[in-house]
Design an enzyme around this catalytic site. Structure first.
Site, PDB file in Angstrom:
ATOM      1  N   ASP A   1       0.834  -1.206   0.000  1.00  0.00           N
ATOM      2  CA  ASP A   1       0.000   0.000   0.000  1.00  0.00           C
ATOM      3  C   ASP A   1       0.872   1.261   0.000  1.00  0.00           C
ATOM      4  O   ASP A   1       1.879   1.324   0.704  1.00  0.00           O
ATOM      5  CB  ASP A   1      -0.877  -0.034   1.268  1.00  0.00           C
ATOM      6  CG  ASP A   1      -1.980   0.999   1.239  1.00  0.00           C
ATOM      7  OD1 ASP A   1      -2.438   1.364   0.145  1.00  0.00           O
ATOM      8  OD2 ASP A   1      -2.394   1.440   2.330  1.00  0.00           O
TER       9      ASP A   1
ATOM     10  N   ASP B   1       1.968   4.896  -5.545  1.00  0.00           N
ATOM     11  CA  ASP B   1       1.349   6.189  -5.268  1.00  0.00           C
ATOM     12  C   ASP B   1       2.209   7.337  -5.806  1.00  0.00           C
ATOM     13  O   ASP B   1       3.155   7.782  -5.165  1.00  0.00           O
ATOM     14  CB  ASP B   1       1.139   6.352  -3.757  1.00  0.00           C
ATOM     15  CG  ASP B   1       0.419   7.649  -3.415  1.00  0.00           C
ATOM     16  OD1 ASP B   1       0.120   8.430  -4.340  1.00  0.00           O
ATOM     17  OD2 ASP B   1       0.174   7.880  -2.215  1.00  0.00           O
TER      18      ASP B   1
ATOM     19  N   ASN C   1     -10.150   0.734   1.375  1.00  0.00           N
ATOM     20  CA  ASN C   1      -9.013   0.665   2.289  1.00  0.00           C
ATOM     21  C   ASN C   1      -9.448   1.108   3.678  1.00  0.00           C
ATOM     22  O   ASN C   1     -10.052   2.183   3.836  1.00  0.00           O
ATOM     23  CB  ASN C   1      -7.897   1.592   1.795  1.00  0.00           C
ATOM     24  CG  ASN C   1      -7.179   1.029   0.596  1.00  0.00           C
ATOM     25  OD1 ASN C   1      -7.669   0.118  -0.057  1.00  0.00           O
ATOM     26  ND2 ASN C   1      -6.009   1.582   0.307  1.00  0.00           N
TER      27      ASN C   1
ATOM     28  N   THR D   1      -7.415   3.312  10.071  1.00  0.00           N
ATOM     29  CA  THR D   1      -7.312   4.105  11.300  1.00  0.00           C
ATOM     30  C   THR D   1      -8.365   3.777  12.366  1.00  0.00           C
ATOM     31  O   THR D   1      -8.021   3.577  13.538  1.00  0.00           O
ATOM     32  CB  THR D   1      -7.389   5.613  10.959  1.00  0.00           C
ATOM     33  OG1 THR D   1      -6.342   5.901  10.043  1.00  0.00           O
ATOM     34  CG2 THR D   1      -7.221   6.466  12.199  1.00  0.00           C
TER      35      THR D   1
HETATM   36  P1  13P Z   1      -7.748   5.084   6.871  1.00  0.00           P
HETATM   37  O1  13P Z   1      -6.560   4.877   7.744  1.00  0.00           O
HETATM   38  O2  13P Z   1      -8.216   6.509   6.894  1.00  0.00           O
HETATM   39  O3  13P Z   1      -8.831   4.116   7.115  1.00  0.00           O
HETATM   40  O4  13P Z   1      -7.247   4.853   5.366  1.00  0.00           O
HETATM   41  C1  13P Z   1      -6.661   3.652   5.025  1.00  0.00           C
HETATM   42  C2  13P Z   1      -6.070   3.744   3.683  1.00  0.00           C
HETATM   43  O5  13P Z   1      -6.569   4.419   2.802  1.00  0.00           O
HETATM   44  C3  13P Z   1      -4.865   2.971   3.421  1.00  0.00           C
HETATM   45  O6  13P Z   1      -4.335   3.222   2.176  1.00  0.00           O
END
Ligand code: 13P
Length: 295
Positions: free
Chosen positions: A81, A103, A234, A237
């Site tokens: 990621d 990215d 995704n 958090t």
């Molecule tokens: P959050 O941490 O805001 O859920 O986003 C996760 C994310 O997009 C990982 O690429």
């Protein structure tokens, strides 16, 4: 079974659902993700973000996830990621990752195209899928998780639907991460998603679309986003925040009567596992959007 990013998103496309892509920077998160996929029968993507190298090294997470996935009945993808360095992407592919998100969203459009094109060739050589981002979420994955922001404050730039068409044709990517109002990290107030941007992108392109900053969004908005074409969400958090809250409550209970009562490390890891399991199970079922289990 271990499946590629392209194949798992195509499964989602065929079933009008989204696959949960959970960032799993701990053993508890990896176990919870695999267990939820097996128990529910829905596919799952386990993600390792480049910025999480200091939490879990890639050479530890890769053999762990690939070996669990290979002997599992569930469809599991291991995706890198927010990779900003192609050398790190190659390392991930060598270690058995079946997907990469390159990215280049902070770069100029031309540079993003060039490097994404290179990443597409690299992924193809390893039979892996490639996700790229166009537009910008503003805040970066792994940034200050306590900051709390809106898309405007984070400096987000929505994905341009016409440019998306050109970007896909020029790069050969498999799935596209779009910016349409979500942000990484904690939200300040309710997130405001722009579904019109998403619908316009969907009209012009024929690859699965990805929502980043997916945790903290309401179940109703998840469903709207899936109906507008989102196939991968995704999620990080809020899942780790809920797990932290659960650990804090457990410590509070154990020490309520005696501040010196022992709190063992395994008390914390098992509490975290349980919380992550509940969170992942909830989102996996919501993202399934009524589709039948697959495995
Ligand atoms: P959050 O941490 O805001 O859920 O986003 C996760 C994310 O997009 C990982 O690429």
């Amino acid at each position: 079974m271990l499946v590629s990013l392209r194949d798992i998103c195509n499964i989602a496309e065929q079933n009008n659902m989204a696959v949960a892509a959970v960032n799993s920077a701990s053993l508890e998160a990896v176990r919870a993700a695999v267990d939820v996929a097996e128990e529910t029968g829905y596919p799952i993507i386990i993600q390792h973000a480049e910025v999480h190298e200091s939490l879990v090294p890639i050479n530890v997470v890769a053999p762990l996830v690939t070996s669990l996935a290979e002997r599992s009945s569930a469809h599991i993808c291991l995706n890198l990621d927010h990779c900003e360095h192609l050398s790190y992407a190659r390392r991930a592919l060598e270690l058995g990752f079946t997907g990469v998100m390159f990215d280049g969203s902070a770069l100029s459009y031309e540079r993003n195209v060039d490097l994404s094109q290179y990443a597409a060739q690299m992924c193809a050589d390893y039979g892996a899928g490639l996700e790229c981002e166009l537009g910008s979420m503003g805040s970066r994955e792994g940034g200050d998780p306590d900051a709390g922001s809106t898309a405007e404050e984070a400096g987000a730039v929505y994905t341009d639907p016409d440019q998306a068409q050109d970007f896909i044709a020029s790069t050969g990517l498999d799935i596209l991460a779009c910016s349409f109002g979500t942000v990484h990290g904690l939200y300040k107030g309710e997130p405001h998603l722009n579904f019109d941007v998403l619908r316009e992108i969907r009209k012009r392109v024929n690859v699965p679309l990805v929502m980043h900053g997916g945790s903290g969004v309401s179940d109703e908005d998840y469903k709207k986003a899936i109906d507008a074409g989102i196939r991968k969400i995704n999620y990080y958090t809020y899942g780790v925040k809920y797990a932290g809250d659960a650990v804090r409550a457990m410590i509070g209970e154990k020490t309520a009567e005696n501040a010196d009562a022992p709190v063992y490390w395994h008390d914390m890891t098992s509490t975290a596992y349980e919380s992550l399991h509940n969170t992942f199970e909830h989102v996996v079922r919501v993202f399934a959007n009524g589709a039948e289990p697959l495995a």
